[in-house]
Design a protein around this motif. Structure first.
Motif, PDB file in Angstrom:
ATOM      1  N   UNK A 281       0.835  -1.200   0.000  1.00 12.75           N
ATOM      2  CA  UNK A 281       0.000   0.000   0.000  1.00 12.75           C
ATOM      3  C   UNK A 281       0.870   1.250   0.000  1.00 12.75           C
ATOM      4  N   UNK A 282       0.462   2.225  -0.787  1.00 10.27           N
ATOM      5  CA  UNK A 282       1.114   3.522  -0.799  1.00 10.27           C
ATOM      6  C   UNK A 282       0.044   4.579  -0.556  1.00 10.27           C
ATOM      7  N   UNK A 283       0.411   5.661   0.138  1.00 14.82           N
ATOM      8  CA  UNK A 283      -0.533   6.721   0.485  1.00 14.82           C
ATOM      9  C   UNK A 283      -0.093   8.012  -0.211  1.00 14.82           C
TER      10      UNK A 283
ATOM     11  N   UNK B 293      -4.753  15.803 -11.651  1.00 12.38           N
ATOM     12  CA  UNK B 293      -4.203  16.296 -10.388  1.00 12.38           C
ATOM     13  C   UNK B 293      -2.919  15.527 -10.121  1.00 12.38           C
ATOM     14  N   UNK B 294      -1.882  16.247  -9.677  1.00  8.31           N
ATOM     15  CA  UNK B 294      -0.627  15.601  -9.294  1.00  8.31           C
ATOM     16  C   UNK B 294      -0.635  15.374  -7.793  1.00  8.31           C
ATOM     17  N   UNK B 295      -0.309  14.157  -7.399  1.00  8.57           N
ATOM     18  CA  UNK B 295      -0.328  13.781  -5.982  1.00  8.57           C
ATOM     19  C   UNK B 295       1.070  13.365  -5.550  1.00  8.57           C
ATOM     20  N   UNK B 296       1.419  13.686  -4.313  1.00  9.55           N
ATOM     21  CA  UNK B 296       2.723  13.326  -3.762  1.00  9.55           C
ATOM     22  C   UNK B 296       2.551  12.272  -2.678  1.00  9.55           C
ATOM     23  N   UNK B 297       3.534  11.388  -2.604  1.00 11.57           N
ATOM     24  CA  UNK B 297       3.448  10.279  -1.655  1.00 11.57           C
ATOM     25  C   UNK B 297       3.704  10.755  -0.228  1.00 11.57           C
ATOM     26  N   UNK B 298       2.917  10.219   0.713  1.00 12.76           N
ATOM     27  CA  UNK B 298       3.084  10.481   2.133  1.00 12.76           C
ATOM     28  C   UNK B 298       3.750   9.244   2.726  1.00 12.76           C
ATOM     29  N   UNK B 299       4.806   9.467   3.504  1.00 14.74           N
ATOM     30  CA  UNK B 299       5.504   8.348   4.131  1.00 14.74           C
ATOM     31  C   UNK B 299       4.957   8.132   5.523  1.00 14.74           C
ATOM     32  N   UNK B 300       4.584   6.901   5.833  1.00 12.29           N
ATOM     33  CA  UNK B 300       4.096   6.584   7.182  1.00 12.29           C
ATOM     34  C   UNK B 300       5.279   6.358   8.097  1.00 12.29           C
TER      35      UNK B 300
ATOM     36  N   UNK C 153      -4.329  17.687  -3.310  1.00  5.73           N
ATOM     37  CA  UNK C 153      -5.198  18.858  -3.122  1.00  5.73           C
ATOM     38  C   UNK C 153      -6.129  18.693  -1.929  1.00  5.73           C
ATOM     39  N   UNK C 154      -5.590  18.312  -0.802  1.00  7.66           N
ATOM     40  CA  UNK C 154      -6.388  18.171   0.415  1.00  7.66           C
ATOM     41  C   UNK C 154      -7.066  16.821   0.575  1.00  7.66           C
ATOM     42  N   UNK C 155      -6.992  15.969  -0.425  1.00  8.99           N
ATOM     43  CA  UNK C 155      -7.592  14.637  -0.337  1.00  8.99           C
ATOM     44  C   UNK C 155      -6.476  13.611  -0.151  1.00  8.99           C
ATOM     45  N   UNK C 156      -6.783  12.555   0.570  1.00  7.70           N
ATOM     46  CA  UNK C 156      -5.806  11.489   0.797  1.00  7.70           C
ATOM     47  C   UNK C 156      -6.292  10.233   0.085  1.00  7.70           C
TER      48      UNK C 156
ATOM     49  N   UNK D  94       7.581   7.348  -9.922  1.00  6.31           N
ATOM     50  CA  UNK D  94       8.410   7.265  -8.717  1.00  6.31           C
ATOM     51  C   UNK D  94       7.639   7.639  -7.456  1.00  6.31           C
ATOM     52  N   UNK D  95       7.801   8.876  -6.939  1.00  2.00           N
ATOM     53  CA  UNK D  95       7.200   9.278  -5.663  1.00  2.00           C
ATOM     54  C   UNK D  95       5.918  10.094  -5.824  1.00  2.00           C
ATOM     55  N   UNK D  96       5.394  10.196  -7.043  1.00  2.00           N
ATOM     56  CA  UNK D  96       4.151  10.927  -7.233  1.00  2.00           C
ATOM     57  C   UNK D  96       3.306  10.205  -8.274  1.00  2.00           C
ATOM     58  N   UNK D  97       2.024  10.547  -8.279  1.00  2.00           N
ATOM     59  CA  UNK D  97       1.123   9.977  -9.278  1.00  2.00           C
ATOM     60  C   UNK D  97       0.348  11.117  -9.926  1.00  2.00           C
ATOM     61  N   UNK D  98      -0.083  10.865 -11.140  1.00  2.00           N
ATOM     62  CA  UNK D  98      -0.955  11.797 -11.851  1.00  2.00           C
ATOM     63  C   UNK D  98      -2.322  11.131 -11.899  1.00  2.00           C
TER      64      UNK D  98
END
Length: 138
Positions: free
Chosen positions: A62-64, A129-136, A68-71, A117-121
């Motif tokens: 799983x990756x998080x 929307x471009x999203x960046x990965x959050x590390x737990x 834009x304010x959504x997870x 890599x560390x982001x998704x479109x």
């Protein structure tokens, strides 16, 4: 003769008493056996209704991501299938892998994601929307 008759009568009386006492022990033991059988039937019925599951499941990678304010959570179910879940709304979409583009690309017609890599479109209803990965940190 009288002594022998008395001895025989006493012997018969003792035999009858012993037999009755043995029968009462058998009855008591039979009752206990019946109780044990009933309790095991109940236990067997319980175990049949609620069987123990001994299957081993594979861990889901799983990756998080934050967009834009959504997870969003991206779960890799199989090498060809992924599931993206909006954590706040608890909506999930199952996506199939497409080999058209460079990198990983998953789509189901409504939502498509391209993983870089560390982001998704994330493309949803034509909006990108471009999203960046959050590390737990655990």
């Amino acid at each position: 003769m009288k002594v022998q008759k008395r001895n025989i009568i006493l012997l018969l009386g003792l035999v009858i008493l012993m037999e009755r006492s043995l029968d009462s022990k058998n009855i008591a033991s039979n009752k206990k056996i019946d109780e044990i059988k009933k309790s095991t039937r109940i236990e067997k019925k319980y175990f049949r209704e609620n069987p123990v599951i001994n299957e081993k499941r594979k861990l889901i990678y799983t990756r998080v991501f934050k967009c834009a304010g959504k997870i969003y959570e991206l779960d890799y179910l199989t090498p060809r299938v992924a599931r993206i879940t909006n954590v706040l709304k608890n909506q999930s979409h199952q996506l199939d892998k497409n080999d058209d583009m460079a990198g990983e690309y998953f789509s189901n017609g409504i939502i498509s994601i391209q993983i870089l890599k560390r982001k998704i479109v994330l493309t949803q209803n034509g909006n990108r929307v471009t999203c960046h990965e959050i590390f737990n940190k655990k």
